[in-house]
Design an enzyme around this catalytic site. Structure first.
Site, PDB file in Angstrom:
ATOM      1  N   SER A 147       0.847  -1.251   0.017  1.00 45.30           N
ATOM      2  CA  SER A 147      -0.106  -0.097   0.021  1.00 45.30           C
ATOM      3  C   SER A 147       0.967   1.281  -0.097  1.00 45.30           C
ATOM      4  O   SER A 147       0.348   2.295   0.321  1.00 45.30           O
ATOM      5  CB  SER A 147      -1.188  -0.084   1.259  1.00 45.30           C
ATOM      6  OG  SER A 147      -0.182  -0.433   2.451  1.00 45.30           O
ATOM      7  N   HIS A 180      -2.415  -2.451  -6.425  1.00 42.60           N
ATOM      8  CA  HIS A 180      -2.702  -2.257  -4.746  1.00 42.60           C
ATOM      9  C   HIS A 180      -4.407  -2.140  -4.939  1.00 42.60           C
ATOM     10  O   HIS A 180      -4.999  -1.553  -5.311  1.00 42.60           O
ATOM     11  CB  HIS A 180      -2.152  -0.931  -4.201  1.00 42.60           C
ATOM     12  CG  HIS A 180      -2.965  -0.544  -2.889  1.00 42.60           C
ATOM     13  ND1 HIS A 180      -3.074   0.790  -2.491  1.00 42.60           N
ATOM     14  CD2 HIS A 180      -2.848  -1.434  -1.863  1.00 42.60           C
ATOM     15  CE1 HIS A 180      -3.365   0.603  -1.084  1.00 42.60           C
ATOM     16  NE2 HIS A 180      -3.334  -0.827  -0.851  1.00 42.60           N
ATOM     17  N   ASN A 184      -4.350   5.813  -0.166  1.00 40.67           N
ATOM     18  CA  ASN A 184      -3.654   6.118   1.285  1.00 40.67           C
ATOM     19  C   ASN A 184      -3.146   7.309   1.469  1.00 40.67           C
ATOM     20  O   ASN A 184      -3.018   7.862   2.813  1.00 40.67           O
ATOM     21  CB  ASN A 184      -2.842   4.875   1.485  1.00 40.67           C
ATOM     22  CG  ASN A 184      -3.642   3.484   1.605  1.00 40.67           C
ATOM     23  OD1 ASN A 184      -4.756   3.644   2.237  1.00 40.67           O
ATOM     24  ND2 ASN A 184      -2.985   2.502   1.688  1.00 40.67           N
ATOM     25  N   GLU A 234      -5.162   0.441  -7.967  1.00 47.45           N
ATOM     26  CA  GLU A 234      -4.045   1.272  -8.261  1.00 47.45           C
ATOM     27  C   GLU A 234      -2.884   0.558  -9.006  1.00 47.45           C
ATOM     28  O   GLU A 234      -2.285  -0.385  -8.365  1.00 47.45           O
ATOM     29  CB  GLU A 234      -3.400   2.082  -6.844  1.00 47.45           C
ATOM     30  CG  GLU A 234      -4.364   2.940  -6.005  1.00 47.45           C
ATOM     31  CD  GLU A 234      -3.824   3.457  -4.901  1.00 47.45           C
ATOM     32  OE1 GLU A 234      -4.080   4.760  -4.653  1.00 47.45           O
ATOM     33  OE2 GLU A 234      -3.188   2.736  -4.310  1.00 47.45           O
TER      34      GLU A 234
HETATM   35  N1  CAA Z   1     -15.043  -9.878   2.071  1.00 49.77           N
HETATM   36  C1  CAA Z   1     -15.518 -10.248   0.918  1.00 49.77           C
HETATM   37  N2  CAA Z   1     -16.605  -9.666   0.748  1.00 49.77           N
HETATM   38  C2  CAA Z   1     -17.301  -8.984   1.490  1.00 49.77           C
HETATM   39  C3  CAA Z   1     -16.768  -8.568   2.891  1.00 49.77           C
HETATM   40  C4  CAA Z   1     -15.536  -8.925   3.180  1.00 49.77           C
HETATM   41  N3  CAA Z   1     -14.909  -8.693   4.123  1.00 49.77           N
HETATM   42  N4  CAA Z   1     -17.596  -7.812   3.184  1.00 49.77           N
HETATM   43  C5  CAA Z   1     -18.795  -7.812   2.761  1.00 49.77           C
HETATM   44  N5  CAA Z   1     -18.491  -8.274   1.361  1.00 49.77           N
HETATM   45  C6  CAA Z   1     -19.622  -8.315   0.312  1.00 49.77           C
HETATM   46  C7  CAA Z   1     -20.695  -9.173   0.665  1.00 49.77           C
HETATM   47  O1  CAA Z   1     -20.668 -10.505   0.704  1.00 49.77           O
HETATM   48  C8  CAA Z   1     -22.034  -8.617  -0.218  1.00 49.77           C
HETATM   49  O2  CAA Z   1     -21.766  -9.515  -1.404  1.00 49.77           O
HETATM   50  P1  CAA Z   1     -23.380  -9.618  -2.329  1.00 49.77           P
HETATM   51  O3  CAA Z   1     -23.908  -8.599  -2.483  1.00 49.77           O
HETATM   52  O4  CAA Z   1     -22.657 -10.670  -3.159  1.00 49.77           O
HETATM   53  O5  CAA Z   1     -23.941 -10.520  -1.090  1.00 49.77           O
HETATM   54  C9  CAA Z   1     -21.208  -7.303  -0.459  1.00 49.77           C
HETATM   55  O6  CAA Z   1     -20.057  -7.377  -0.022  1.00 49.77           O
HETATM   56  C10 CAA Z   1     -21.887  -5.912   0.346  1.00 49.77           C
HETATM   57  O7  CAA Z   1     -22.144  -6.545   1.947  1.00 49.77           O
HETATM   58  P2  CAA Z   1     -22.980  -6.066   2.967  1.00 49.77           P
HETATM   59  O8  CAA Z   1     -24.371  -6.037   2.285  1.00 49.77           O
HETATM   60  O9  CAA Z   1     -22.939  -7.157   4.161  1.00 49.77           O
HETATM   61  O10 CAA Z   1     -22.510  -4.925   3.498  1.00 49.77           O
HETATM   62  P3  CAA Z   1     -22.455  -3.233   3.212  1.00 49.77           P
HETATM   63  O11 CAA Z   1     -23.512  -3.009   2.289  1.00 49.77           O
HETATM   64  O12 CAA Z   1     -22.356  -2.634   4.518  1.00 49.77           O
HETATM   65  O13 CAA Z   1     -21.009  -3.253   2.365  1.00 49.77           O
HETATM   66  C11 CAA Z   1     -18.779  -2.744   2.536  1.00 49.77           C
HETATM   67  C12 CAA Z   1     -19.754  -3.560   2.885  1.00 49.77           C
HETATM   68  C13 CAA Z   1     -18.542  -2.827   0.881  1.00 49.77           C
HETATM   69  C14 CAA Z   1     -17.407  -3.366   2.995  1.00 49.77           C
HETATM   70  C15 CAA Z   1     -19.079  -1.157   2.999  1.00 49.77           C
HETATM   71  O14 CAA Z   1     -19.019  -1.102   4.248  1.00 49.77           O
HETATM   72  C16 CAA Z   1     -17.881  -0.156   2.427  1.00 49.77           C
HETATM   73  O15 CAA Z   1     -18.094   0.244   1.292  1.00 49.77           O
HETATM   74  N6  CAA Z   1     -16.765  -0.116   3.319  1.00 49.77           N
HETATM   75  C17 CAA Z   1     -15.875   1.042   2.990  1.00 49.77           C
HETATM   76  C18 CAA Z   1     -14.703   0.023   2.534  1.00 49.77           C
HETATM   77  C19 CAA Z   1     -13.384   0.991   2.417  1.00 49.77           C
HETATM   78  O16 CAA Z   1     -13.409   1.871   2.730  1.00 49.77           O
HETATM   79  N7  CAA Z   1     -12.317   0.176   1.921  1.00 49.77           N
HETATM   80  C20 CAA Z   1     -11.114   0.846   1.773  1.00 49.77           C
HETATM   81  C21 CAA Z   1     -10.057   0.296   2.775  1.00 49.77           C
HETATM   82  S1  CAA Z   1      -8.520   1.320   3.042  1.00 49.77           S
HETATM   83  C22 CAA Z   1      -7.815  -0.033   2.144  1.00 49.77           C
HETATM   84  O17 CAA Z   1      -8.018  -0.883   1.964  1.00 49.77           O
HETATM   85  C23 CAA Z   1      -6.334   0.551   1.687  1.00 49.77           C
HETATM   86  C24 CAA Z   1      -5.293  -0.099   2.531  1.00 49.77           C
HETATM   87  O18 CAA Z   1      -4.128  -0.284   1.844  1.00 49.77           O
HETATM   88  C25 CAA Z   1      -5.178  -0.303   3.790  1.00 49.77           C
END
Ligand code: CAA
Length: 292
Positions: free
Chosen positions: A119, A140, A190, A152
């Protein structure tokens, strides 16, 4: 058409999710980790996730079996053989990344491209330990990797155009949209996101409640998750490593990591994956209270 093989190194939160995304897109996948316990955890997580999808009707039982049939696990680096692409997703420490790239380079087919899911570490530095630096670049993913649409792309100083084009095609094949990010710490997302999470951690350290900080950003800015929830979700250790990388990489005090994050990591409060971070979680991962 012959099914192409992708190898993913590391079966942690990111690696297992990347392996899942590739298998869902139709690739033959081997997810390699030297720790049997990480493989067991990855298998358990994907089984639970797919069972939930089948129960809620977003995946059929047949589809579940088909995808799981393409997803293999191994503890042996030799199994990268035959893969056109290797995705490295091991912990965010430069020495671990370099050691992993040396091991992949020694056994992968000569034409194989190796991408790092770092990242923010230097792609050129990672590539320099291999005999194929022109076939190395950054790709990424964001957590959760099967869901988040962005990839990315980060070129090292000597990454070839052919490597870049192949990885861009791969990104499209697994349904991701790409952005070209600069090879500086934090890349693009990030560098903006993690200082926000760090500032949110400072506010908790100064006495604000985690729920208030999260609600402020969810309700005030329409973020799907608050910065504190997101830190727990991604892992306090991962977030601290990224922030430390920004601080060391830019030599700029504006990126100083919040001391509370360091204390939490030392005490084993790593977020959702360890059962406690800024919030507390039950064994199913449901939030059951706040730590501060
Ligand atoms: N792994 C795999 N699939 C997942 C999952 C996980 N951990 N969590 C949720 N899902 C899938 C579910 O299975 C579901 O799929 P279907 O529609 O096929 O059934 C779908 O995602 C939606 O899940 P939910 O309805 O349970 O939950 P939600 O609508 O609240 O969405 C989310 C979950 C997509 C994670 C949402 O909360 C979100 O967008 N969160 C923000 C995530 C974010 O900001 N990520 C960036 C992180 S920073 C990073 O990654 C950078 C780094 O280098 C550290």
């Amino acid at each position: 058409m012959e099914t192409k093989k992708v190898a993913v190194i590391g079966a942690g939160l990111m690696g297992s999710g990347i392996a899942q995304a590739c298998a869902q897109a139709g690739y033959e996948v081997v997810n390699i980790d030297t720790f049997a316990s990480a493989i067991e955890k990855a298998k358990e997580n994907i089984t639970k996730l797919f069972e939930r999808k089948v129960a809620k009707g977003s995946m059929t039982e047949d589809k579940k079996k088909e995808i799981l049939g393409r997803l293999n696990y191994s503890e042996n680096f030799e199994d990268v053989k035959g893969a056109f692409l290797v995705v490295e997703a091991v912990p965010e420490k430069i020495e671990i990344k370099k050691d992993t790239f040396k091991r992949i380079d020694a056994v992968a087919d000569p034409e194989t491209i190796i991408v790092s899911n770092t990242s923010g570490l230097s792609i050129s530095e990672i590539a320099s330990v291999t005999n194929r630096p022109q076939k190395v670049m950054g790709a990424h993913f964001f957590y959760p990797a099967p869901v988040m649409k962005l990839l990315e792309l980060v070129r090292g100083l000597v990454t070839s155009d052919e490597t870049y084009d192949t990885v861009k095609e791969f990104a499209a094949a697994i349904g991701k949209t790409t952005v070209d990010a600069p090879e500086f710490p934090g890349f693009m997302v990030n560098r903006i996101l993690v200082p926000m999470q760090n500032e949110a951690a400072f506010m908790v350290m100064e006495g604000s409640k985690p729920e208030d900080v999260d609600n402020a950003m969810k309700l005030g800015c329409n973020h799907p998750m608050g910065p504190i929830e997101l830190t727990d979700f991604v892992g306090i250790d991962t977030m601290l490593a990224t922030m430390t990388g920004l601080y060391n990489g830019f030599h700029d005090s504006k990126y100083r990591p919040c001391p509370l994050l360091e204390t939490m990591v030392k005490s084993g409060m790593l977020g959702k994956k360890s059962g406690q971070g800024f919030y507390k979680y039950d064994e199913k991962g449901n939030k059951i209270g706040s730590s501060f």
